[in-house]
Design an enzyme around this catalytic site. Structure first.
Site, PDB file in Angstrom:
ATOM      1  N   CYS A  29       0.947  -1.249  -0.073  1.00  0.00           N
ATOM      2  CA  CYS A  29       0.052  -0.092  -0.061  1.00  0.00           C
ATOM      3  C   CYS A  29       0.965   1.342   0.120  1.00  0.00           C
ATOM      4  O   CYS A  29       1.340   1.603   1.039  1.00  0.00           O
ATOM      5  CB  CYS A  29      -0.914  -0.048   1.276  1.00  0.00           C
ATOM      6  SG  CYS A  29      -2.038   1.416   1.250  1.00  0.00           S
ATOM      7  N   LEU A  30       1.130   1.646  -1.255  1.00  0.00           N
ATOM      8  CA  LEU A  30       1.817   3.011  -1.452  1.00  0.00           C
ATOM      9  C   LEU A  30       1.404   3.811  -2.291  1.00  0.00           C
ATOM     10  O   LEU A  30       1.040   3.285  -3.520  1.00  0.00           O
ATOM     11  CB  LEU A  30       3.312   2.513  -1.920  1.00  0.00           C
ATOM     12  CG  LEU A  30       4.283   3.818  -1.755  1.00  0.00           C
ATOM     13  CD1 LEU A  30       4.676   4.292  -0.598  1.00  0.00           C
ATOM     14  CD2 LEU A  30       5.448   3.103  -2.396  1.00  0.00           C
TER      15      LEU A  30
END
Length: 184
Positions: free
Chosen positions: A112-113
């Site tokens: 999750c970036l």
């Protein structure tokens, strides 16, 4: 006029083949941009890049991050990058091969970036992604989690979170999940 260029190109190709050389494979725009990005990489000292399939296949590579500060200090985390032929118009697909107890990386290795999703722009590059991944280990973000349990522990009990990270990195169970040792 256009046909003349095609004929000349075909003649050049035939001549190269006659000289015993293989025809030159044309690179996609994504490959050209990736070559540029890789040649301009400025990796942190705790980060390395490897090409498991050799330099001929640049579109798939691995980045290893060994944080020297924060909760994950002393760990070794390997990420795979799969770069699309239409890069930089599409972000690379990045997965974490190392099973890690982290609020922003789930147990399947999804990351999750924001710059790998909605905030991706063609002006960004591989270096930007590497620094973003590095930042996840120095500043895990409990506000945008993939691993909700880890995010809750980080938010509510940072000491317990630190203990869970250490247990996971040295090889052991955190809850019902077993983590293999990933310390250097």
């Amino acid at each position: 006029m256009i046909k003349l260029f095609k004929v000349k190109e075909k003649q050049r190709e035939i001549a190269e083949n006659a000289n015993g050389r293989a025809p030159v494979k044309k690179q996609s725009a994504g490959e050209l941009r990736l070559n540029k990005d890789i040649s301009e990489l400025n990796l942190p000292k705790t980060t390395t890049i490897a090409f498991p399939n050799g330099k001929d296949e640049l579109m798939n590579f691995e980045v290893t991050i060994r944080p020297d500060e924060g909760y994950y200090r002393g760990g070794m985390f390997v990420f795979t990058f799969a770069v699309s032929p239409i890069y930089p118009h599409e972000a690379p697909k990045v997965k974490c091969k190392t099973k890690v107890y982290h609020p922003n990386i789930d147990l399947e290795g999804n990351v999750c970036l924001n710059i790998l999703r909605e905030d991706w722009k063609p002006v960004l590059n591989i270096n930007t992604i590497v620094y973003g991944l590095h930042h996840l280990f120095t500043e895990p973000n409990h506000e945008d989690p993939l691993n909700h349990e880890a995010a809750t522990v980080l938010r509510e009990n940072p000491k317990q979170f630190e203990s869970n990270v250490r247990r996971a990195m040295t090889g052991g169970y955190v809850g019902q999940t077993y983590f293999t040792k990933c310390t250097c």
